[in-house]
Design an enzyme around this catalytic site. Structure first.
Site, PDB file in Angstrom:
ATOM      1  CG  HIS A 174      54.162   2.616  62.579  1.00  0.00           C
ATOM      2  ND1 HIS A 174      53.607   1.689  63.433  1.00  0.00           N
ATOM      3  CD2 HIS A 174      54.167   2.047  61.341  1.00  0.00           C
ATOM      4  CE1 HIS A 174      53.279   0.608  62.726  1.00  0.00           C
ATOM      5  NE2 HIS A 174      53.605   0.804  61.467  1.00  0.00           N
ATOM      6  CD  GLU A 177      53.449   4.401  65.964  1.00  0.00           C
ATOM      7  OE1 GLU A 177      52.418   4.031  65.379  1.00  0.00           O
ATOM      8  OE2 GLU A 177      54.379   3.629  66.270  1.00  0.00           O
ATOM      9  CG  HIS A 267      55.546   0.489  67.354  1.00  0.00           C
ATOM     10  ND1 HIS A 267      55.123   0.699  66.065  1.00  0.00           N
ATOM     11  CD2 HIS A 267      56.532  -0.431  67.278  1.00  0.00           C
ATOM     12  CE1 HIS A 267      55.816  -0.064  65.238  1.00  0.00           C
ATOM     13  NE2 HIS A 267      56.681  -0.769  65.957  1.00  0.00           N
ATOM     14  CD  GLU A 343      52.044  -0.279  69.873  1.00  0.00           C
ATOM     15  OE1 GLU A 343      51.971   0.971  69.813  1.00  0.00           O
ATOM     16  OE2 GLU A 343      52.131  -1.015  68.863  1.00  0.00           O
TER      17      GLU A 343
HETATM   18 ZN    ZN Z   1      53.455   1.818  65.501  1.00  0.00          ZN
END
Ligand code: ZN
Length: 383
Positions: A174, A177, A267, A343
Site C-alpha cells: 500500500h 504506508e 503495513h 501493522e
Molecule cells: Zn496496508
C-alpha cells in the site's frame, strides 16, 4: 499604507506529492482537497509544500474532503506531520470536524511541508538499495518492474544454501504506508552492524529475502492504496497478472523459485493507534503449528519492545473465512508457514506516545531491529 502580501504558493508536483488547491487566498483558511488515487476512488495520503509563509503568523489549512477518504474514522485522534527541511518531522495541532481535517501552524521559517506521515522518498529508496548491496552485504537477485517500469528490487542476505530457512519480508504494497519502507531501512541498518551475535545466529540458519518497496508507482503518484492501474496489490494474490499487478506477479514468481519458510508483510494502519500483527487463522489449511508460531512471534516481540502489543488489532477471521487475496493468507496457505501482516500506526503507539513525532520513521526502524531479534529466535524452532 497597504502592505501587499505575497500569496501562498502551494505545490505537490514532486515524488509522493498529493494535494489539490481550492482556495489559497486566505492564509488563515487555506482550502485544499486530497486527490484520489489514479483509476481508483481511494484517497487519504497527502503531501505538499507551502511557500511564502509569514514567520510567526498562524496559518490554517483545511482538507475539505477528508470525510470522503478511504478510512474516515482514521482522522479522530490523528495529528498531521510537518517539516521545514523534509527531514525532521513533527506533529501539528489537528482536528477533524466530521467533514474537513483542519491543522494550523505558526511557522518559524517561510516554507514548510505537510504530509499524512513522514514520507519515504524514491531518492532515499535508491540510496537504501545501494546501502543494502554495498554495506549490508545483500545481493540483488532479481528486479521486477512496476506498471510504469519502476524497479522492484529483491535482495537476499545469505548464500541460498540448501537447508537454510527462507525468511521473506516485503513492504509498502500500500503505497501511502511509508512507515513500511522506514521499517526496511531499520532492517538493512541492522544488517550492517558488526559483531551482532543475534544476527549471526539468524544468518547461520536463514537467508533473508527482502523487497523494500512493492509499489513504487503508487508512492510516486501520492496514492494511499493502489498501483498505477488502480489495483490494491494486497487484494491481488489470487489473480495477479503482468498487466494489472506485475508487482505481485513478480514476487510470487520469485517465491515459487526460492520457497518461503516465514513471511512478513509490512503495513501501516490508518485507524488503530498501536502496532499489531494479523495472521492467517482463517485459511482453509491453517495448522496448529502455524498457530504456535504466531503465538511465539507475538509473545516474544511484545516482551522485547513496548512498541508491539497483542490486545488491539483486527478481529480474527473465522475458520475457512480468510480473504485469500491478501498476501499473508495466500503465502501462508501456499507454503504452510508462519505468515503475518505487521501493522504500524499512522497516529502513535498509545502505549508509549511521543507527543512531538507520534509514530515515526525512526520508531519504524527500531521496530524492524526488534523483529529481527524475534525472528532470530524462531529460525531454530523445528519445522
Ligand atoms: Zn496496508
Amino acid at each position: 499604507m497597504t502592505v501587499t502580501q505575497t500569496p501562498l504558493k502551494i505545490s505537490a508536483d514532486f515524488d509522493s506529492g498529493n494535494i489539490e488547491v481550492l482556495d489559497a487566498s486566505n492564509p488563515s483558511n487555506v482550502r485544499l482537497a486530497i486527490r484520489p488515487d489514479t483509476n481508483s476512488p481511494h484517497l487519504q495520503w497527502f503531501h505538499f509544500k507551502v511557500e511564502h509563509l509569514d514567520v510567526g503568523q498562524k496559518h490554517a489549512f483545511s482538507l475539505t474532503n477528508a470525510s470522503q477518504s478511504s478510512y474516515n474514522r482514521a482522522w479522530n485522534g490523528y495529528q498531521a506531520v510537518a517539516s521545514y527541511d523534509h527531514e525532521h518531522w513533527f506533529r501539528v495541532p489537528t482536528t477533524f470536524d466530521g467533514t474537513a481535517l483542519n491543522f494550523s501552524l505558526a511557522p518559524t521559517e517561510s516554507q514548510v511541508y505537510f504530509a499524512y506521515f513522514e514520507p519515504y522518498s524514491r531518492a532515499r529508496h535508491d540510496w537504501l538499495i545501494e546501502q543494502a548491496i554495498n554495506k549490508a552485504g545483500t545481493e540483488l537477485i532479481a528486479i521486477g518492474k512496476s506498471v510504469e517500469g519502476r524497479d522492484i528490487q529483491l535482495l537476499r542476505k545469505g548464500d541460498g544454501a540448501v537447508g537454510k530457512r527462507k525468511v521473506w519480508i516485503i513492504a509498502q504494497q500500500h503505497p501511502g504506508e511509508h512507515m513500511a519502507e522506514w521499517f526496511m531501512e531499520g532492517l538493512i541498518e541492522r544488517l550492517q552492524e558488526k559483531h551482532d551475535p543475534v544476527m549471526a545466529q539468524l544468518l547461520a540458519a536463514a537467508d533473508l529475502y527482502l523487497v523494500p518497496h512493492m509499489n513504487p508507482d503508487g508512492s510516486f503518484h501520492g496514492h494511499l492504496r493502489t498501483n498505477a492501474k488502480g489495483k490494491d496489490l494486497n487484494r491481488a494474490w489470487q489473480d495477479s497478472s503482468r498487466e494489472l499487478s506485475p508487482e505481485v506477479f513478480f514476487v510470487q514468481q520469485q517465491m515459487e523459485k526460492y520457497g518461503v519458510d516465514l513471511f512478513l508483510d509490512i503495513h501501516g494502519d490508518e485507524e488503530i493507534p498501536y502496532v499489531f500483527a494479523a495472521a492467517c487463522e482463517g485459511n482453509p489449511g491453517y495448522t496448529p503449528h502455524q498457530q504456535q508460531l504466531e503465538e511465539h512471534f507475538r509473545r516474544r516481540l511484545s516482551e522485547i519492545t513496548q512498541d508491539f502489543q497483542t490486545r488491539y488489532g483486527y478481529p480474527r477471521s473465522n475458520p475457512g473465512q480468510a480473504n485469500m487475496n491478501l498476501a499473508c493468507n495466500s503465502v501462508g496457505e501456499r507454503f504452510q508457514c508462519l505468515a503475518l501482516t505487521l501493522e504500524m500506526p499512522f497516529k502513535d503507539n498509545d502505549d508509549a506516545p511521543d507527543v512531538v513525532t507520534g509514530w515515526s520513521g525512526k520508531r519504524s526502524k527500531q521496530l524492524a531491529k526488534d523483529v529481527l531479534t524475534t525472528v532470530s529466535e524462531m529460525v531454530s524452532v523445528p519445522r
